[in-house]
Design a protein around this motif. Sequence first.
Motif, PDB file in Angstrom:
ATOM      1  N   LYS A  50     -24.012  -3.714  -3.915  1.00  0.00           N
ATOM      2  CA  LYS A  50     -22.547  -3.779  -3.862  1.00  0.00           C
ATOM      3  C   LYS A  50     -22.084  -5.202  -3.514  1.00  0.00           C
ATOM      4  CE  LYS A  50     -18.589  -1.560  -1.648  1.00  0.00           C
ATOM      5  NZ  LYS A  50     -18.150  -0.613  -0.621  1.00  0.00           N
ATOM      6  N   GLU A  51     -22.794  -5.833  -2.571  1.00  0.00           N
ATOM      7  CA  GLU A  51     -22.429  -7.194  -2.165  1.00  0.00           C
ATOM      8  C   GLU A  51     -22.673  -8.208  -3.284  1.00  0.00           C
ATOM      9  OE1 GLU A  51     -24.725  -7.821   1.368  1.00  0.00           O
ATOM     10  OE2 GLU A  51     -23.519  -6.440   2.563  1.00  0.00           O
ATOM     11  N   LEU A  52     -23.622  -7.919  -4.165  1.00  0.00           N
ATOM     12  CA  LEU A  52     -23.941  -8.841  -5.254  1.00  0.00           C
ATOM     13  C   LEU A  52     -23.229  -8.482  -6.555  1.00  0.00           C
ATOM     14  CD1 LEU A  52     -27.766  -9.261  -4.585  1.00  0.00           C
ATOM     15  CD2 LEU A  52     -25.937 -10.877  -4.068  1.00  0.00           C
ATOM     16  N   GLN A  53     -22.367  -7.490  -6.496  1.00  0.00           N
ATOM     17  CA  GLN A  53     -21.679  -7.016  -7.684  1.00  0.00           C
ATOM     18  C   GLN A  53     -20.807  -8.106  -8.317  1.00  0.00           C
ATOM     19  OE1 GLN A  53     -19.370  -3.505  -7.013  1.00  0.00           O
ATOM     20  NE2 GLN A  53     -19.336  -2.955  -9.173  1.00  0.00           N
ATOM     21  N   GLU A  54     -20.163  -8.903  -7.497  1.00  0.00           N
ATOM     22  CA  GLU A  54     -19.294  -9.970  -8.008  1.00  0.00           C
ATOM     23  C   GLU A  54     -20.106 -10.988  -8.816  1.00  0.00           C
ATOM     24  OE1 GLU A  54     -16.626 -13.487  -6.076  1.00  0.00           O
ATOM     25  OE2 GLU A  54     -16.393 -11.493  -5.195  1.00  0.00           O
ATOM     26  N   GLU A  55     -21.261 -11.370  -8.293  1.00  0.00           N
ATOM     27  CA  GLU A  55     -22.125 -12.307  -9.010  1.00  0.00           C
ATOM     28  C   GLU A  55     -22.630 -11.690 -10.310  1.00  0.00           C
ATOM     29  OE1 GLU A  55     -22.253 -11.764  -5.756  1.00  0.00           O
ATOM     30  OE2 GLU A  55     -22.451 -13.661  -4.702  1.00  0.00           O
ATOM     31  N   GLN A  56     -22.957 -10.393 -10.262  1.00  0.00           N
ATOM     32  CA  GLN A  56     -23.415  -9.694 -11.463  1.00  0.00           C
ATOM     33  C   GLN A  56     -22.323  -9.672 -12.523  1.00  0.00           C
ATOM     34  OE1 GLN A  56     -26.478  -8.472 -12.281  1.00  0.00           O
ATOM     35  NE2 GLN A  56     -25.575  -8.046 -14.272  1.00  0.00           N
ATOM     36  N   GLN A  57     -21.091  -9.453 -12.100  1.00  0.00           N
ATOM     37  CA  GLN A  57     -19.967  -9.437 -13.035  1.00  0.00           C
ATOM     38  C   GLN A  57     -19.753 -10.827 -13.641  1.00  0.00           C
ATOM     39  OE1 GLN A  57     -16.803  -7.832 -10.644  1.00  0.00           O
ATOM     40  NE2 GLN A  57     -17.327  -5.704 -11.144  1.00  0.00           N
ATOM     41  N   GLU A  58     -19.956 -11.856 -12.833  1.00  0.00           N
ATOM     42  CA  GLU A  58     -19.826 -13.226 -13.334  1.00  0.00           C
ATOM     43  C   GLU A  58     -20.871 -13.503 -14.419  1.00  0.00           C
ATOM     44  OE1 GLU A  58     -19.745 -17.818 -11.593  1.00  0.00           O
ATOM     45  OE2 GLU A  58     -19.983 -16.131 -10.216  1.00  0.00           O
ATOM     46  N   VAL A  59     -22.095 -13.058 -14.187  1.00  0.00           N
ATOM     47  CA  VAL A  59     -23.162 -13.227 -15.173  1.00  0.00           C
ATOM     48  C   VAL A  59     -22.832 -12.457 -16.449  1.00  0.00           C
ATOM     49  CG1 VAL A  59     -25.580 -12.634 -15.663  1.00  0.00           C
ATOM     50  CG2 VAL A  59     -24.984 -13.741 -13.512  1.00  0.00           C
ATOM     51  N   THR A  60     -22.379 -11.228 -16.287  1.00  0.00           N
ATOM     52  CA  THR A  60     -22.034 -10.396 -17.436  1.00  0.00           C
ATOM     53  C   THR A  60     -20.878 -11.014 -18.219  1.00  0.00           C
ATOM     54  OG1 THR A  60     -22.757  -8.429 -16.245  1.00  0.00           O
ATOM     55  CG2 THR A  60     -21.343  -8.074 -18.147  1.00  0.00           C
ATOM     56  N   GLY A  61     -19.877 -11.516 -17.523  1.00  0.00           N
ATOM     57  CA  GLY A  61     -18.739 -12.153 -18.181  1.00  0.00           C
ATOM     58  C   GLY A  61     -19.147 -13.385 -18.976  1.00  0.00           C
ATOM     59  N   LEU A  62     -20.020 -14.171 -18.400  1.00  0.00           N
ATOM     60  CA  LEU A  62     -20.490 -15.382 -19.093  1.00  0.00           C
ATOM     61  C   LEU A  62     -21.307 -15.006 -20.329  1.00  0.00           C
ATOM     62  CD1 LEU A  62     -20.316 -18.411 -18.934  1.00  0.00           C
ATOM     63  CD2 LEU A  62     -22.303 -18.422 -17.435  1.00  0.00           C
ATOM     64  N   ARG A  63     -22.129 -13.967 -20.203  1.00  0.00           N
ATOM     65  CA  ARG A  63     -22.912 -13.501 -21.357  1.00  0.00           C
ATOM     66  C   ARG A  63     -21.978 -13.037 -22.477  1.00  0.00           C
ATOM     67  NH1 ARG A  63     -25.309  -8.412 -20.061  1.00  0.00           N
ATOM     68  NH2 ARG A  63     -23.404  -7.653 -20.985  1.00  0.00           N
ATOM     69  N   ASP A  64     -20.917 -12.328 -22.108  1.00  0.00           N
ATOM     70  CA  ASP A  64     -19.951 -11.856 -23.102  1.00  0.00           C
ATOM     71  C   ASP A  64     -19.243 -13.026 -23.785  1.00  0.00           C
ATOM     72  OD1 ASP A  64     -20.678  -9.281 -22.426  1.00  0.00           O
ATOM     73  OD2 ASP A  64     -18.888  -8.896 -21.184  1.00  0.00           O
ATOM     74  N   GLU A  65     -18.923 -14.073 -23.024  1.00  0.00           N
ATOM     75  CA  GLU A  65     -18.293 -15.269 -23.601  1.00  0.00           C
ATOM     76  C   GLU A  65     -19.227 -15.939 -24.603  1.00  0.00           C
ATOM     77  OE1 GLU A  65     -16.788 -18.091 -20.723  1.00  0.00           O
ATOM     78  OE2 GLU A  65     -16.047 -16.465 -19.439  1.00  0.00           O
ATOM     79  N   ILE A  66     -20.492 -16.036 -24.262  1.00  0.00           N
ATOM     80  CA  ILE A  66     -21.476 -16.644 -25.163  1.00  0.00           C
ATOM     81  C   ILE A  66     -21.575 -15.840 -26.454  1.00  0.00           C
ATOM     82  CG2 ILE A  66     -23.939 -17.136 -25.486  1.00  0.00           C
ATOM     83  CD1 ILE A  66     -24.027 -17.761 -22.438  1.00  0.00           C
ATOM     84  N   GLU A  67     -21.654 -14.518 -26.313  1.00  0.00           N
ATOM     85  CA  GLU A  67     -21.749 -13.662 -27.496  1.00  0.00           C
ATOM     86  C   GLU A  67     -20.500 -13.782 -28.363  1.00  0.00           C
ATOM     87  OE1 GLU A  67     -22.562  -9.752 -25.982  1.00  0.00           O
ATOM     88  OE2 GLU A  67     -24.654 -10.246 -25.514  1.00  0.00           O
ATOM     89  N   ALA A  68     -19.331 -13.885 -27.741  1.00  0.00           N
ATOM     90  CA  ALA A  68     -18.072 -14.022 -28.499  1.00  0.00           C
ATOM     91  C   ALA A  68     -18.055 -15.349 -29.259  1.00  0.00           C
ATOM     92  CB  ALA A  68     -16.873 -13.922 -27.562  1.00  0.00           C
ATOM     93  N   LEU A  69     -18.505 -16.427 -28.601  1.00  0.00           N
ATOM     94  CA  LEU A  69     -18.548 -17.730 -29.280  1.00  0.00           C
ATOM     95  C   LEU A  69     -19.550 -17.717 -30.429  1.00  0.00           C
ATOM     96  CD1 LEU A  69     -18.345 -20.223 -26.261  1.00  0.00           C
ATOM     97  CD2 LEU A  69     -16.635 -19.898 -28.078  1.00  0.00           C
ATOM     98  N   GLN A  70     -20.691 -17.081 -30.223  1.00  0.00           N
ATOM     99  CA  GLN A  70     -21.687 -16.996 -31.290  1.00  0.00           C
ATOM    100  C   GLN A  70     -21.144 -16.186 -32.468  1.00  0.00           C
ATOM    101  OE1 GLN A  70     -24.962 -15.403 -28.972  1.00  0.00           O
ATOM    102  NE2 GLN A  70     -25.947 -17.406 -28.796  1.00  0.00           N
ATOM    103  N   GLN A  71     -20.442 -15.106 -32.154  1.00  0.00           N
ATOM    104  CA  GLN A  71     -19.841 -14.272 -33.192  1.00  0.00           C
ATOM    105  C   GLN A  71     -18.778 -15.062 -33.957  1.00  0.00           C
ATOM    106  OE1 GLN A  71     -20.874 -11.272 -34.065  1.00  0.00           O
ATOM    107  NE2 GLN A  71     -19.344 -11.097 -35.684  1.00  0.00           N
ATOM    108  N   ARG A  72     -17.986 -15.805 -33.214  1.00  0.00           N
ATOM    109  CA  ARG A  72     -16.938 -16.632 -33.846  1.00  0.00           C
ATOM    110  C   ARG A  72     -17.563 -17.668 -34.772  1.00  0.00           C
ATOM    111  NH1 ARG A  72     -13.674 -21.333 -31.139  1.00  0.00           N
ATOM    112  NH2 ARG A  72     -12.388 -21.935 -32.917  1.00  0.00           N
TER     113      ARG A  72
END
Length: 169
Positions: A50-72
């Motif tokens: 639970k305490e590391l959830q914020e960091e996990q969300q940051e990693v997930t968000g960055l991965r999603d941004e990378i995938e969106a840029l690759q898709q674009r």
Amino acid sequence: MIKKLANWSLFTLMLAAGTVAAELKIAVLDTQRALVESEEATALLAQAEKELQEEQQEVTGLRDEIEALQQRLQTDGEVMSAAEQRKVQKDIEDKQIDFQFLVNKLQKEVQDRQQDIFQQMVPKIDKVLKDLIELEGYDLIMERANLRYVNSKHDITRKVTEKLNENRQ
């Protein structure tokens, strides 16, 4: 004569050793499993997650941004100018570097938390083992990870987990 006496002594010693081995009470413990299955460790791991959830969300968000840029880049790449393609590719590379850094940082933090929990639980496991040794008279307790095969009748992992849970309450 000496040879017969030596053989007789060896035979007697082997019989005595067999008798002693038959009386030896051996147990096997999977310490890692006992800890992970205990209620206290489960609660501590959930709290750490639970305490590391914020960091996990940051990693997930960055991965999603990378995938969106690759898709674009893949879908719009033919209509983009060469400069725009290089800029998107550079953004992807920069974000991948950040992503790898964050993943490594998160993995290290998870490992550190798990190690802290393990260190916190070691004295409790030692106490439970001491109680079981006194109660059931074990002569030898071996770690499961170091053995190729163990008959389940020698495995005390469940007993240790149950005792840990009892001592928590």
